[in-house]
Design a protein around this motif. Sequence first.
Motif, PDB file in Angstrom:
ATOM      1  N   ILE A 160      -1.512   9.767  -0.445  1.00  0.00           N
ATOM      2  CA  ILE A 160      -1.314   9.069   0.691  1.00  0.00           C
ATOM      3  C   ILE A 160      -2.113   7.558   0.982  1.00  0.00           C
ATOM      4  O   ILE A 160      -2.556   8.050   0.619  1.00  0.00           O
ATOM      5  N   ASP A 161      -1.214   6.393   1.534  1.00  0.00           N
ATOM      6  CA  ASP A 161      -1.919   6.139   1.268  1.00  0.00           C
ATOM      7  C   ASP A 161      -3.017   5.880   3.329  1.00  0.00           C
ATOM      8  O   ASP A 161      -2.582   6.120   3.767  1.00  0.00           O
ATOM      9  N   ILE A 162      -4.100   5.304   3.726  1.00  0.00           N
ATOM     10  CA  ILE A 162      -4.845   5.789   4.692  1.00  0.00           C
ATOM     11  C   ILE A 162      -5.021   4.360   4.998  1.00  0.00           C
ATOM     12  O   ILE A 162      -5.785   3.319   4.768  1.00  0.00           O
ATOM     13  N   SER A 163      -3.873   4.464   6.043  1.00  0.00           N
ATOM     14  CA  SER A 163      -3.905   3.301   6.179  1.00  0.00           C
ATOM     15  C   SER A 163      -4.020   3.430   8.144  1.00  0.00           C
ATOM     16  O   SER A 163      -4.105   2.632   8.810  1.00  0.00           O
ATOM     17  N   ASP A 164      -4.070   5.032   8.723  1.00  0.00           N
ATOM     18  CA  ASP A 164      -3.968   5.069  10.066  1.00  0.00           C
ATOM     19  C   ASP A 164      -5.390   5.571  10.123  1.00  0.00           C
ATOM     20  O   ASP A 164      -5.546   6.424  11.515  1.00  0.00           O
ATOM     21  N   SER A 197       1.041  -1.098  -0.513  1.00  0.00           N
ATOM     22  CA  SER A 197       0.145  -0.161  -0.286  1.00  0.00           C
ATOM     23  C   SER A 197       0.889   1.286   0.260  1.00  0.00           C
ATOM     24  O   SER A 197       0.129   2.179  -1.057  1.00  0.00           O
ATOM     25  N   ASP A 198       2.401   1.369   0.932  1.00  0.00           N
ATOM     26  CA  ASP A 198       2.792   2.360   0.835  1.00  0.00           C
ATOM     27  C   ASP A 198       3.782   2.393  -0.950  1.00  0.00           C
ATOM     28  O   ASP A 198       3.678   3.439  -1.110  1.00  0.00           O
ATOM     29  N   LEU A 199       3.750   1.175  -1.122  1.00  0.00           N
ATOM     30  CA  LEU A 199       4.090   1.516  -2.617  1.00  0.00           C
ATOM     31  C   LEU A 199       3.134   2.096  -3.449  1.00  0.00           C
ATOM     32  O   LEU A 199       3.612   2.611  -4.483  1.00  0.00           O
ATOM     33  N   LEU A 218       4.450  12.480  -4.166  1.00  0.00           N
ATOM     34  CA  LEU A 218       4.945  12.548  -2.785  1.00  0.00           C
ATOM     35  C   LEU A 218       3.844  13.107  -2.134  1.00  0.00           C
ATOM     36  O   LEU A 218       2.880  13.869  -2.442  1.00  0.00           O
ATOM     37  N   ARG A 219       3.838  13.034  -0.703  1.00  0.00           N
ATOM     38  CA  ARG A 219       2.935  13.831   0.190  1.00  0.00           C
ATOM     39  C   ARG A 219       2.545  15.503   0.069  1.00  0.00           C
ATOM     40  O   ARG A 219       1.990  16.123   0.564  1.00  0.00           O
ATOM     41  N   SER A 220       4.186  16.122  -0.956  1.00  0.00           N
ATOM     42  CA  SER A 220       4.429  17.800   0.118  1.00  0.00           C
ATOM     43  C   SER A 220       3.507  18.466  -1.365  1.00  0.00           C
ATOM     44  O   SER A 220       3.989  19.289  -1.338  1.00  0.00           O
TER      45      SER A 220
HETATM   46 MG   LIG Z   1       1.385   4.847   3.647  1.00  0.00          MG
END
Ligand SMILES: [Mg+2]
Length: 296
Positions: free
Chosen positions: A202-206, A75-77, A147-149
């Motif tokens: 970004i992936d929604i993990s949290d 998921s991060d990839l 990226l997140r930025s």
């Molecule tokens: Mg992540």
Amino acid sequence: MRETELIRAIDTLARTTMHSPQVLTGIGDDCAVVRPRPGEDLVFTTDLTIEDRHFTRATHTAADVGYKGLARSLSDLAAVGAEPLFCLVSLAIPAGSAQWVKAFYRGLTSLAKQFDMALAGGDLARADKVTVDVMCCGRVHRNKALLRSGARPGDSLYVTGELGGSALGFEQKRGKTWARHKRPVPRVAAGRELVGLASACIDISDGLSLDLHRLCEMSGVGAAVTSIPVWPGASIEQALHGGEDYELLFTAPHRRIVPSRIASVPVTRIGEVTAHTGTITYGGNSLEPSGFDHFR
Ligand SMILES: [Mg+2]
């Protein structure tokens, strides 16, 4: 079963994943040898999965744990738009768990094969509780990683899929929603299609609330969320804060045409990026980052 026999069994499973011509050698040597291609960047991520923290042996089979350990890293990839290349898997287990270990690797390699990714190495050790570390490497065209930025005021905000299903599944522990929690599908294909389309991802993990705060912080922006796609039966609280949905949250310039489905996954516009740095609202009210924070 002796450790050498166990390693041989893992090695046999790992060999079934060695499809990529870029992964030259895998398990059996001291290091995996991987050859990058010209014009690409390699991306790396690692995720821990710990017994009684991320799963219990009563509710998750060994194959579930292997699947999910890899899915979390994949998921991060997906979030950076990368194509998976290989993973390295370190596993610490209590004594006498040989059958569990083999089932763990079967679950993990079943997912690795779906993404043409090699299991290229790892480590095995003893511990009182199962502890898994999955390191994944992927590739992207040079300078194209999402990226997140990259979010800018005026960009539109989107999510893939529906949110809250994982939290609902964890509560119900049965049926389709329980599978959603135990065996999330990492949005790798969608992430790759977002390259060149999304400005940040970004992936929604949290949980949406916490991961949206993270994206906004890295981009130096705020966000106004108007409505979100909620998994059938899940509460709005589960959708906003539940976590472990492993969907993608991304932004795109206002004028860019974003399809309503990407790689067969529905995409919903949920709001817009604002210039009010750090201020995140949902329906006009402040949205606090109350997703899952390991250190709170
Ligand atoms: Mg992540």
